[in-house]
Scaffold this active site. Structure first.
Site: not given
Length: 708
Positions: A45, A114, A175, A354-361
């Site tokens: 499209e 369309k 579409c 920035p790596l925090s050491g947590g799951i998200d980063s």
């Protein structure tokens, strides 16, 4: 075996307003289709200007340049011997339509506007285009002079009609029209149309592809026919990733499928079908025949050309099993492809997070690593575009022989990570960040920012005469929150400093894109600091739930051979912004007052099922009533809506995030709601309390738990 026809459809990685690049990719797809013997080619499209032009569709320049690009296609030999279905905006009698231009042999056969527009969720087509409302009718459209001079045509039909070749009949569906209850393919099929085209700009959401495919299969199972589905692929310049997956279906069966996630700029799938199979499918169904005999007639645009050839030695395509990625694979591939498009088109030198050491980063970093793996895979296959982009991003000169052959090595060149610790950080999170960086190859720096935090805190005390304290040290809630937020916001400042200067430190030029790592559930609850390190250039996980991110990390641990990821899964999510004491360790879910799993439920009810506070309460009475009392459910619903409302303003400044969930709270186009609420919802909450007080308690919780 009767009339064999080879047909081609495609996915193109088009970019809004990149008329030159878009034209090259269109011409490449036509060339590939012809090389495979196809006599018809369908594209996505609005492929000429790019689907994601948004308000640029209101500018006359966008249509002007689209006609200029189409003129180059018609002036070339591209359309000789092949019917081409090409998408662009067209203004007819001062009204602008989203159109398909059907071309053959250097001429325009027909323009199909369309008729049903996508105008919800991420889409606002009615802002730019008007739907064609004269069904089964056509008018004369007078062509621009640039086209008249090229084709020798003054005017062509525009409207709701079908194309009649010497051997079959072709109908166009755009579409959203496939998704409407009264889809055009039904009436077209009853009037004898045998080949349907669908040119789409459909974005990726987790677990969405199955719904799309089932509609395509159903479209040709009931009426019989061949369905050619084309789709945009890649990042068109915004939050969406269009996930390609071009398809060809015959009589409810898939006979050709392209990839859903790919770094290919041009992907063409083709199939050789026997049009007699369609006719056989329709014969013998008396109810179908009776409806077809009474069907309203479409105007036929006739073309002196047959799609089928006389070659009977060509092998007919067989039905195939549809391939679906797991949600974990979708997370590994979709955001990774989106990041690659964003990186190469922004001409940045890499990413910083920035790596925090947590799951998200951690999940964000692993998605970047997945991107590096995809780049290396395509480079090993000799993809010239990927190699050229990778070489430039890695800082290599054009005449360099460098080819990325190892994801770890390529990551070390383009990916930069940093652990920004304070006195509230733990050794465990610092070690996890360092170990993850080593595992994926990023260029890593580690710092303590206590002196910076102390300086700001001291400055405030010098100016006001009051020095704020953490709650653990006797401070108030206001002091405690302010001291947490200043740490988070200073990390954002440092992130941009390092992103701008790390390439310089490494002897290179340019800057890095800063990646955010707030998930969709935290954004929904507002569990993030405005302008903290969640503020970034782009965010690949901003539309993904915490639950899905955990599943993705477990998948990547094995798939990418990253045993370090196990430590992230076992860790308790924490912001580490408050001092740790003998009796207190900060926890995300405790801070929020709700679990991530509950947040996902709230999000879907609020957005997908369109529930207000009271409707959400009544639904959860049925879903949670066996474990929570009505009063407890009421308390959770009220807490969610209170926190959602008072934090809604954060969504007006949220980092642009990859859209992967249907309950995303992103304020930009997708979730159009106020950002100033009566956050205690007095009318709604009173009704919830009144009803909850009268209902019996069906929960199986122990008495002590009910009183909490």
């Amino acid at each position: 075996m009767g009339h064999l026809i080879t047909l081609a459809t495609c996915s193109l990685n088009q970019w809004a307003l990149d008329f030159e690049g878009n034209l090259e990719r269109i011409l490449a797809s036509i060339r590939i289709a012809k090389e495979r013997g196809a006599t018809m080619r369908v594209g996505p499209e609005l492929e000429v200007p790019g689907y994601g032009c948004y308000d640029h569709f209101l500018e006359g320049d966008t249509e002007l340049h689209s006609w200029e690009a189409l003129q180059k296609i018609l002036a070339s030999d591209a359309t000789v011997g092949i019917v081409c279905d090409i998408g662009m905006p067209v203004t007819h009698k001062s009204v602008t339509y989203n159109c398909r231009i059907i071309c053959y042999d250097k001429k325009i056969l027909f323009i199909r506007p369309k008729m049903w527009m996508a105008n919800d969720g991420n889409y606002r087509e009615l802002r730019y285009f008007t739907p064609w409302q004269k069904h089964h009718e056509t008018e004369d459209h007078y062509l621009p002079r640039i086209i008249q001079q090229t084709t020798g045509q003054i005017k062509v039909p525009i409207g709701d009609a079908v194309i009649s070749t010497l051997d079959t009949c072709i109908g166009v569906e755009l579409c959203e029209e496939l998704f409407t209850p009264a889809s055009p393919h039904i009436l077209m099929g009853l009037d004898g149309v045998e080949i349907f085209t669908n040119s789409s700009g459909s974005h990726h959401e987790l677990r969405k592809l199955y719904r799309r495919v089932e509609l395509i299969k159903e479209a040709t199972l009931k009426t019989g026919g061949v369905y050619l589905y084309a789709n945009q692929q890649g990042c068109d310049g915004d939050r969406l990733y269009y996930d390609g997956c071009p398809l060809i279906a015959v009589n409810g069966e898939i006979v050709a499928q392209g990839s859903q996630f790919s770094l290919d700029d041009v992907q063409v799938v083709s199939a050789t079908i026997d049009i007699e199979d369609v006719r056989a499918h329709r014969k013998g169904k008396m109810s179908w025949g009776m409806q077809a005999a009474a069907a309203r007639r479409y105007q036929r645009i006739e073309v002196d050309f047959a799609l089928s050839g006389g070659e009977l030695s060509i092998l007919q395509s067989k039905k195939i099993a549809m391939f679906y990625h797991s949600p974990e694979e979708e997370i590994a591939l979709g955001p990774a492809c989106w990041l690659w498009d964003y990186l190469r088109r922004s001409r940045a030198q890499g990413f910083f997070i920035p790596l925090s050491g947590g799951i998200d980063s951690c999940a964000t970093a692993v998605i970047v690593y997945s991107m590096c793996r995809l780049v290396v895979e395509k480079a090993k296959q000799g993809d010239k575009q990927v190699i050229a982009d990778a070489k430039r991003i890695a800082g290599e000169p054009e005449d360099s022989t460098y080819i990325p052959t190892d994801a770890h090595e390529f990551s070390s060149r383009i990916f930069h990570t940093c652990y920004m610790g304070t006195q509230n950080s733990s050794l465990e999170t610092r070690d996890r960040a360092k170990d993850l960086s080593a595992a994926i190859g990023s260029y890593h720096v580690d710092l303590n920012m206590d002196t910076l935090v102390t300086a700001v805190r001291t400055l405030f005390g010098f100016v006001t005469g009051h020095k704020p304290q953490f709650r653990a040290h006797g401070g108030s809630d206001a002091e405690n929150l302010a001291l947490q937020n200043i740490q988070a916001r200073l990390r954002m400042v440092l992130a941009y400093l390092f992103a701008q200067l790390l390439p310089w430190v490494r002897g290179r030029t340019g800057g890095l894109l800063v990646l955010g790592s707030a998930n969709v559930d935290e954004s929904l609850r507002g569990y993030l600091t405005k302008y903290d390190c969640s503020s970034a250039d782009i965010n690949p996980i901003g539309g993904i739930s915490k639950t899905d991110l955990k599943k993705f990390i477990a998948f990547a641990e094995e798939k990418f051979d990253l045993p370090v990821l196990h430590n992230f899964l076992a860790a308790t999510p924490t912001a580490e912004l408050e001092p740790i004491t003998e009796t207190y360790v900060q926890s995300d879910e405790a801070d929020m007052g709700m679990t991530y799993e509950e947040l996902s439920v709230f999000g879907r009810l609020r957005k997908v099922e369109k529930c207000g506070p009271y409707a959400m309460f009544t639904k959860l009475l049925h879903d949670w009533g066996d474990r929570l009392s009505p009063v407890q459910i009421a308390a959770k619903v009220k807490l969610f809506y209170f926190e959602y409302a008072r934090n809604r303003h954060k969504m007006t400044t949220i980092t642009p995030a990859y859209h992967a969930e249907s309950y995303s709270p992103d304020d930009n186009r997708f979730d159009l709601r106020p950002f100033l609420y009566p956050s205690r919802f007095p009318w709604q909450f009173k009704k919830i309390d009144d009803v909850a007080a009268t209902l019996p308690d069906r929960s199986t919780a122990v008495e002590g738990e009910k009183d909490k």
